[in-house]
Design a protein around this motif. Structure first.
Motif, PDB file in Angstrom:
ATOM      1  N   GLY A   1      56.996  20.240 -30.588  1.00  0.00           N
ATOM      2  CA  GLY A   1      56.414  18.957 -31.455  1.00  0.00           C
ATOM      3  C   GLY A   1      57.324  17.793 -30.905  1.00  0.00           C
ATOM      4  O   GLY A   1      56.866  16.475 -31.223  1.00  0.00           O
ATOM      5  N   ASN A   2      58.460  18.023 -30.225  1.00  0.00           N
ATOM      6  CA  ASN A   2      59.178  16.987 -29.594  1.00  0.00           C
ATOM      7  C   ASN A   2      58.715  16.368 -28.083  1.00  0.00           C
ATOM      8  O   ASN A   2      59.127  15.632 -27.548  1.00  0.00           O
ATOM      9  N   SER A   3      57.687  17.293 -27.841  1.00  0.00           N
ATOM     10  CA  SER A   3      57.362  16.842 -26.481  1.00  0.00           C
ATOM     11  C   SER A   3      56.036  15.913 -26.394  1.00  0.00           C
ATOM     12  O   SER A   3      55.279  16.174 -27.590  1.00  0.00           O
ATOM     13  N   HIS A   4      55.667  15.136 -25.716  1.00  0.00           N
ATOM     14  CA  HIS A   4      54.736  14.350 -25.345  1.00  0.00           C
ATOM     15  C   HIS A   4      53.411  15.366 -24.986  1.00  0.00           C
ATOM     16  O   HIS A   4      53.702  16.028 -24.134  1.00  0.00           O
ATOM     17  N   GLY A   5      52.304  15.047 -25.724  1.00  0.00           N
ATOM     18  CA  GLY A   5      51.316  16.253 -25.440  1.00  0.00           C
ATOM     19  C   GLY A   5      50.050  15.378 -25.260  1.00  0.00           C
ATOM     20  O   GLY A   5      50.119  13.937 -25.435  1.00  0.00           O
ATOM     21  N   PHE A   6      49.143  15.855 -24.254  1.00  0.00           N
ATOM     22  CA  PHE A   6      47.743  15.289 -23.924  1.00  0.00           C
ATOM     23  C   PHE A   6      46.670  16.178 -24.130  1.00  0.00           C
ATOM     24  O   PHE A   6      46.518  16.975 -23.103  1.00  0.00           O
ATOM     25  N   ASN A   7      46.017  15.819 -24.992  1.00  0.00           N
ATOM     26  CA  ASN A   7      44.652  16.721 -25.152  1.00  0.00           C
ATOM     27  C   ASN A   7      43.535  15.740 -24.568  1.00  0.00           C
ATOM     28  O   ASN A   7      43.092  14.854 -25.079  1.00  0.00           O
ATOM     29  N   SER A   8      43.305  16.206 -23.081  1.00  0.00           N
ATOM     30  CA  SER A   8      42.441  15.114 -22.302  1.00  0.00           C
ATOM     31  C   SER A   8      40.962  15.554 -22.433  1.00  0.00           C
ATOM     32  O   SER A   8      40.453  15.938 -23.742  1.00  0.00           O
ATOM     33  N   VAL A   9      40.052  15.799 -21.496  1.00  0.00           N
ATOM     34  CA  VAL A   9      38.751  15.965 -21.584  1.00  0.00           C
ATOM     35  C   VAL A   9      38.500  17.515 -21.109  1.00  0.00           C
ATOM     36  O   VAL A   9      39.271  18.093 -20.533  1.00  0.00           O
ATOM     37  N   HIS A  10      37.190  17.940 -21.608  1.00  0.00           N
ATOM     38  CA  HIS A  10      37.032  19.259 -21.172  1.00  0.00           C
ATOM     39  C   HIS A  10      37.034  19.564 -19.744  1.00  0.00           C
ATOM     40  O   HIS A  10      36.195  18.953 -18.652  1.00  0.00           O
ATOM     41  N   GLY A  11      38.008  20.500 -19.391  1.00  0.00           N
ATOM     42  CA  GLY A  11      37.787  21.044 -17.906  1.00  0.00           C
ATOM     43  C   GLY A  11      38.605  19.958 -17.134  1.00  0.00           C
ATOM     44  O   GLY A  11      38.748  20.291 -15.691  1.00  0.00           O
ATOM     45  N   ARG A  12      39.315  19.181 -17.496  1.00  0.00           N
ATOM     46  CA  ARG A  12      40.055  18.156 -16.551  1.00  0.00           C
ATOM     47  C   ARG A  12      41.492  17.954 -16.703  1.00  0.00           C
ATOM     48  O   ARG A  12      42.019  17.080 -16.301  1.00  0.00           O
ATOM     49  N   MET A  13      42.148  18.995 -17.733  1.00  0.00           N
ATOM     50  CA  MET A  13      43.347  19.140 -17.731  1.00  0.00           C
ATOM     51  C   MET A  13      44.264  18.905 -16.438  1.00  0.00           C
ATOM     52  O   MET A  13      45.306  18.093 -16.323  1.00  0.00           O
ATOM     53  N   PRO A  14      43.784  19.654 -15.233  1.00  0.00           N
ATOM     54  CA  PRO A  14      44.391  19.656 -14.034  1.00  0.00           C
ATOM     55  C   PRO A  14      44.618  18.352 -13.313  1.00  0.00           C
ATOM     56  O   PRO A  14      45.588  18.139 -12.916  1.00  0.00           O
ATOM     57  N   SER A  15      43.707  17.548 -13.505  1.00  0.00           N
ATOM     58  CA  SER A  15      43.774  16.355 -12.759  1.00  0.00           C
ATOM     59  C   SER A  15      44.684  15.356 -13.540  1.00  0.00           C
ATOM     60  O   SER A  15      45.502  14.361 -13.004  1.00  0.00           O
ATOM     61  N   VAL A  16      44.619  15.353 -14.853  1.00  0.00           N
ATOM     62  CA  VAL A  16      45.454  14.532 -15.459  1.00  0.00           C
ATOM     63  C   VAL A  16      47.016  14.939 -15.491  1.00  0.00           C
ATOM     64  O   VAL A  16      47.761  14.117 -15.316  1.00  0.00           O
ATOM     65  N   LEU A  17      47.310  16.332 -15.332  1.00  0.00           N
ATOM     66  CA  LEU A  17      48.587  16.669 -15.111  1.00  0.00           C
ATOM     67  C   LEU A  17      48.754  16.406 -13.955  1.00  0.00           C
ATOM     68  O   LEU A  17      50.280  16.121 -13.466  1.00  0.00           O
ATOM     69  N   THR A  18      48.003  16.473 -12.925  1.00  0.00           N
ATOM     70  CA  THR A  18      48.523  16.183 -11.568  1.00  0.00           C
ATOM     71  C   THR A  18      49.073  14.634 -11.315  1.00  0.00           C
ATOM     72  O   THR A  18      50.210  14.343 -10.831  1.00  0.00           O
ATOM     73  N   GLY A  19      48.390  13.892 -12.163  1.00  0.00           N
ATOM     74  CA  GLY A  19      48.661  12.340 -12.110  1.00  0.00           C
ATOM     75  C   GLY A  19      49.989  12.313 -12.929  1.00  0.00           C
ATOM     76  O   GLY A  19      50.677  11.595 -12.272  1.00  0.00           O
ATOM     77  N   ALA A  20      49.932  12.919 -13.960  1.00  0.00           N
ATOM     78  CA  ALA A  20      51.402  12.757 -14.761  1.00  0.00           C
ATOM     79  C   ALA A  20      52.358  13.298 -13.900  1.00  0.00           C
ATOM     80  O   ALA A  20      53.582  12.685 -13.733  1.00  0.00           O
ATOM     81  N   ASN A  21      52.201  14.481 -12.944  1.00  0.00           N
ATOM     82  CA  ASN A  21      53.299  14.853 -12.226  1.00  0.00           C
ATOM     83  C   ASN A  21      53.600  14.011 -11.233  1.00  0.00           C
ATOM     84  O   ASN A  21      54.713  13.712 -10.836  1.00  0.00           O
ATOM     85  N   LEU A  22      52.691  13.181 -10.551  1.00  0.00           N
ATOM     86  CA  LEU A  22      52.937  12.288  -9.638  1.00  0.00           C
ATOM     87  C   LEU A  22      53.694  11.236  -9.898  1.00  0.00           C
ATOM     88  O   LEU A  22      54.709  10.741  -9.299  1.00  0.00           O
ATOM     89  N   ALA A  23      53.585  10.661 -11.384  1.00  0.00           N
ATOM     90  CA  ALA A  23      54.278   9.660 -12.051  1.00  0.00           C
ATOM     91  C   ALA A  23      55.873   9.994 -11.997  1.00  0.00           C
ATOM     92  O   ALA A  23      56.598   9.134 -12.092  1.00  0.00           O
ATOM     93  N   ASN A  24      56.125  11.141 -12.526  1.00  0.00           N
ATOM     94  CA  ASN A  24      57.492  11.421 -12.865  1.00  0.00           C
ATOM     95  C   ASN A  24      57.573  12.863 -12.557  1.00  0.00           C
ATOM     96  O   ASN A  24      57.517  13.713 -13.280  1.00  0.00           O
ATOM     97  N   ARG A  25      58.481  13.154 -11.290  1.00  0.00           N
ATOM     98  CA  ARG A  25      58.536  14.537 -10.907  1.00  0.00           C
ATOM     99  C   ARG A  25      59.634  15.392 -11.461  1.00  0.00           C
ATOM    100  O   ARG A  25      59.964  16.380 -11.488  1.00  0.00           O
ATOM    101  N   ASP A  26      60.451  14.474 -12.194  1.00  0.00           N
ATOM    102  CA  ASP A  26      61.545  15.054 -13.428  1.00  0.00           C
ATOM    103  C   ASP A  26      61.196  15.927 -14.427  1.00  0.00           C
ATOM    104  O   ASP A  26      61.934  16.438 -15.040  1.00  0.00           O
TER     105      ASP A  26
END
Lengths: 352, 613
Positions: free
Chosen positions: A78-103
């Motif tokens: 509950g103390n983490s940011h979460g993102f419930n994206s669109v159906h079947g597209r979590m991997p791309s959203v996560l990839t972008g997020a990872n590119l933005a902050n590798r830490d």
């Protein structure tokens, strides 16, 4: 999908981890999934794995797609940011997020419909691209939220609750992950916490794409006779190849291992994976081709092979391949990003 | 061999004001020679507008390169060719037909062409290019490549272009491959000498050194937009190849390799990922922006269609995203290498449910740069997708424009972001709380604070604290706030520009983007015919009050655009609710760039008292 905050009643003697957090600090809202849902066990395993790994809860980003499984990030961390994206597209959203902050630590949660049907492409490309993430599929072989249709991981010949027989071949996400270059591949069962928690811990401390296929029976629509994803069926056909212990980097290693029966894998972050081979197999999780062959054979025999199936701790990840700076990109400033007017004036001069 | 056919029609005479068109076969290496020709005129200080007219193909199909030379600075396309360089037998008849009476045909006369295939009202200049090449070069590739340079040499003599200028350009071009300079100059001279000796030089069309160019630069819109992204602080780019937007990301990659390498480590201060499709590219952009990076994608119509679901998520969950849409002719695959302005509606109202998105309409590369950079500030400030609407015409053609400028005191506007210190100080954080009454809430980046400020981002309905709800009141309040935010955007986006006629008039024209050059030329020409026309150039959506006033203050408004259905007109009617009949649909959409002539014809069709005799 109602939001039910959990009452904040802390037991005075709750154990704390190295960072001073208790298990409560890793929990989320109260689950609104069906009572007995396998997914809730996986949520609990994630909570325990993060607690035991001493991960600062806010340094984890949890992302999901759509479906019962993708609702679970509300129920943990509950103390983490979460993102419930669109159906079947979590991997791309996560990839972008990872590119933005590798830490940050990236946890992607998906289901069999989300990853094997509508999102098969994104699943495949996230694996082959080497995104540094833990990718958990809560696999129940059925569309729960729309009331019981077969999913793409339903076994051929499996029977639905309404009596229909699945005629289509099942997609094996573990087989695909191996073929597509995931550097950590495991399979587990939501009913086997002893196996699942260390597997999630190992995945979270792995560098590169770590994939876990977690069979998670749907108590409402896929737990009957004739289902190949029911609690009874999975228990009867589970073939665990190894038993895993994760020893975090900071812990001194004092145990002496019996040669032959235990394999030690040192991960990129310094943690050690202690793999105890189970009696009747001589499974080598470092050999990708052998793993693929072993899995295919046992699948033919109707067995569900579980455990840490493949690991390559040497593999690079997306940022290595892109040559990205160590500083998270989202913290760069004008100084690093904007070349300024003098450079532009020179550029203008070349365009005349 | 040499044939100069004398005709009854007077040969065209013009200095610094004519159209040259090269008809080539694609893959024959003509493009760089043709660019060399255009640049040599530019270096003589004369405004030039080159255009590539090319097929969706790599080798063997017809391609044209058209150059409008205009001392007056008219950069729009213009009908009719004054000098046709016909190097493609496949398109011979079509090419000949496009020459204006009294115009010139330059062709390879090595193989005899029957007299019936010519016209008698044009001046025909044959030069045995293949024969000259075959005599001079043994290697087939050399014969092909140098043939292009030889005709540039001949054209220099025919049009009075300073040969030193071309030589200097060749030296610049081959700076890294010095041994190629001498043979190229030799071929150039071969062409020039042959023309001087055998052809009537110069023609009625000549180039004369001028100062009309001033400080202007020549760059394609895609490159300028890519530079805008570099200057605007783009950190992540995710894309999927599609004509005509591909060169935008390629340019971004090229500029980043020069301008964005960390000096101490040699590592990249950027990340570019070629995604598996457009769904993944916009997904990555949204993920990166959610996590606090400036991110963009570049695409064209089919890509926008694929991104619809994600665009709705970004609108509703309020995540910044920058999209460069380099428009091409649709629907479906349409005409992938032809220009149109046909994605206004699908971008403005992208995705299911009620949505409205911010669009920017650059008119030229200069604005591609400034809007390209500004889009990132707007996206962060408004926490929503921002579309920069280029088209093939400005994206892929080199265009003269004002030099690119940058104010070094400018800082990125990252919008309303709560920091760890804000949260620690006890500031109330509700992800969708309208604290400032401008519709724009505050956000936090993931990882900010151990126990405060985290929230769950979702495409489902939520309350002001990002908690899931299907309560009608909470849903409506949120949707109304999004409209309030969109109204806030009106004052943040580039304002429209008005060009009034010299005399007071009740006629107005509304236009945008790549129609700009043709519209301004049409305004001048119409004024010459006694038709006064005020112009309003839309530079962004949402429209602000200036647009409303302009419509209110004119009786008849011609809405000039490059699509079939009058999409801008539809949006004006939809958003501002003027009397629809006041707005006249003036559309050109055959895939060719709009010209002043097109616009004048479209406008005159709506002027009954001025109907043609």
């Amino acid at each position: 999908m109602t939001f039910l905050p959990k009452p904040k009643l802390h037991h005075p003697e709750l154990a704390e981890n190295a960072l001073g957090y208790t298990r409560r600090d890793y929990e989320g809202a109260i689950s609104t999934l069906c009572a007995g849902c396998g997914h809730d066990s996986i949520s609990a395993a994630i909570v325990r794995a993060c607690f035991e790994l001493d991960l600062p809860p806010h340094r984890i980003a949890k992302l999901s797609g759509i479906g019962c499984s993708s609702k679970t990030p509300t129920y943990f961390l509950g103390n983490s940011h979460g993102f419930n994206s669109v159906h079947g597209r979590m991997p791309s959203v996560l990839t972008g997020a990872n590119l933005a902050n590798r830490d940050l630590v990236y946890l992607g949660v998906s289901g069999d419909g989300d990853s094997a049907s509508i999102g098969l492409g994104q699943f495949a490309h996230a694996m082959r691209r080497g995104v540094n993430m833990t990718y958990i599929v809560m696999n129940n072989g059925v569309y729960g939220l729309t009331k019981g249709q077969f999913s793409a991981t339903s076994d051929k010949g499996a029977k639905s609750k309404s009596g229909a027989i699945n005629r289509d071949e099942a997609i094996d996400l573990v087989g695909l992950a191996l073929q597509l270059g995931a550097s950590f591949v495991g399979r587990s069962f939501s009913g086997d916490k002893a196996q699942l928690v260390p597997l999630i811990k190992a995945a979270l401390s792995h560098k590169g794409p770590a994939f876990i296929d977690c069979i998670s029976p749907c108590v409402t629509f896929n737990n009957h006779q004739g289902s190949t994803k029911s609690f009874d069926y999975v228990r009867a056909h589970n073939e665990a190849v190894n038993f895993l212990d994760v020893i975090p980097a900071r812990e001194e290693i004092t145990v002496a291992f019996e040669p032959g029966s235990v394999e030690i894998v040192r991960q990129h972050d310094g943690s050690l994976l202690k793999l105890r081979k189970l009696d009747d197999t001589d499974y080598n999780p470092r050999d990708r081709l052998a793993a693929m062959s072993f899995l295919a054979k046992h699948r033919e025999a109707g067995e569900i092979v579980t455990g840490l199936l493949y690991i390559n701790p040497e593999e690079t990840e997306l940022h290595d391949q892109l040559g990205t700076t160590e500083t998270p990109l989202n913290s760069l400033t004008e100084a690093e990003l904007c070349p300024g007017s003098a450079v532009l004036a020179k550029l203008n001069a070349t365009l005349r | 061999m040499l044939q100069i056919v004398k005709t009854e029609t007077a040969a065209l005479q013009a200095v610094n004001d004519f159209v040259v068109k090269f008809a080539n076969v694609n893959g024959s290496g003509s493009a760089s020679a043709n660019q060399l020709f255009a640049k040599s005129i530019l270096r003589m200080g004369v405004p030039v507008a080159p255009r590539n007219i090319f097929p969706s193909n790599i080798q063997g199909l017809p391609t044209w390169y058209e150059i409008r030379v205009s001392e007056a600075g008219h950069l729009a396309a213009r009908e009719g060719t004054d000098l046709m360089v016909a190097m493609n037998p496949q398109t011979w008849d079509q090419d000949l037909a496009s020459i204006r009476p009294g115009g010139y045909l330059f062709y390879d006369s090595t193989r005899a062409i029957p007299a019936s295939r010519f016209r008698d009202d044009i001046i025909i200049i044959g030069m045995p290019l293949t024969e000259l090449c075959n005599a001079a070069y043994k290697d087939a590739r050399q014969r092909q490549l140098f043939k292009n340079i030889i005709y540039v040499g001949a054209l220099a003599a025919l049009l009075d272009i300073e040969i030193d200028v071309i030589e200097a350009l060749l030296k610049e071009q081959f700076r890294a491959k010095e041994k190629l300079i001498a043979p190229n100059i030799q071929a150039l001279h071969m062409g020039r000498d042959y023309a001087r000796e055998h052809l009537n030089c110069p023609l009625g069309l000549t180039v004369r050194r001028s100062g009309a160019l001033g400080e202007h630069i020549s760059i394609d819109g895609n490159s300028a937009a890519a530079l805008g992204a570099v200057y605007g602080g783009a950190m992540v780019a995710a894309w999927y190849p599609i004509t005509p937007s591909t060169s935008l990301v390629e340019a971004f990659s090229k500029y980043c390799a020069k301008l964005r390498i960390a000096p101490e480590t040699g590592k990249n201060n950027f990340a570019i990922v070629q995604a598996e499709d457009e769904l993944a590219s916009i997904g990555m952009v949204i993920g990166a922006a959610w996590n606090g990076a400036r991110a963009f994608t570049a695409t064209s119509g089919p890509g926008i269609s694929l991104m619809q679901e994600f665009l709705g998520l970004a609108y509703f969950a309020e995540i910044p995203a920058v999209l460069f849409n380099v428009q091409r002719a649709g629907p479906s695959t349409g005409m992938p290498t032809r220009t149109q302005q046909c994605d206004l509606l699908i971008c403005a109202y992208a995705s299911h449910g009620d949505t409205k998105h911010v669009l920017l309409f650059p008119e030229d590369p200069h604005e591609c740069f400034t809007f390209g950079a500004q889009a990132f500030d707007l996206a962060d400030r408004l926490q929503t997708p921002v579309f920069v609407m280029l088209d093939l015409e400005i994206g892929m053609n080199e265009r003269l424009c004002r030099p690119l400028t940058w104010d070094d005191s400018k800082r990125m506007d990252r919008g309303k972001v709560m920091t760890e210190a804000d949260l620690e100080a006890g500031k109330l954080f509700g992800r969708y709380l309208d604290v400032d009454h401008d519709g724009i809430p505050y956000r936090t980046y993931p990882g900010t604070h151990p126990s405060k400020g985290s929230f769950f981002t979702r495409g489902t309905s939520k309350d002001e604290f990002a908690r899931y709800t299907e309560a009608g009141t909470a849903y409506v309040a949120n949707m109304e706030r999004l409209i309030r935010k969109f109204r806030t955007a009106e004052d943040l986006v580039p304002a429209p520009q008005i060009r009034s006629a010299d005399n007071a008039t009740t006629l107005g024209a509304i236009y945008f983007g790549s129609s700009s050059a043709a519209m301004r030329e049409a305004q001048e020409l119409l004024a010459g015919q006694g038709v006064d026309l005020d112009l309003l150039r839309i530079r962004a959506f949402p429209f602000n009050d200036d647009v409303r006033h302009f419509i209110d203050h004119h009786d008849t408004l011609f809405v000039v655009e490059q699509n079939r259905d009058g999409q801008l007109r539809t949006m004006l009617i939809n958003e501002l609710e003027p009397t629809p009949a006041k707005l006249k649909r003036c559309v050109h959409y055959d895939g060719t760039p709009i010209t002043a002539r097109h616009i004048i014809d479209l406008i005159e069709a709506h002027l009954p008292h001025r109907s043609a005799p």
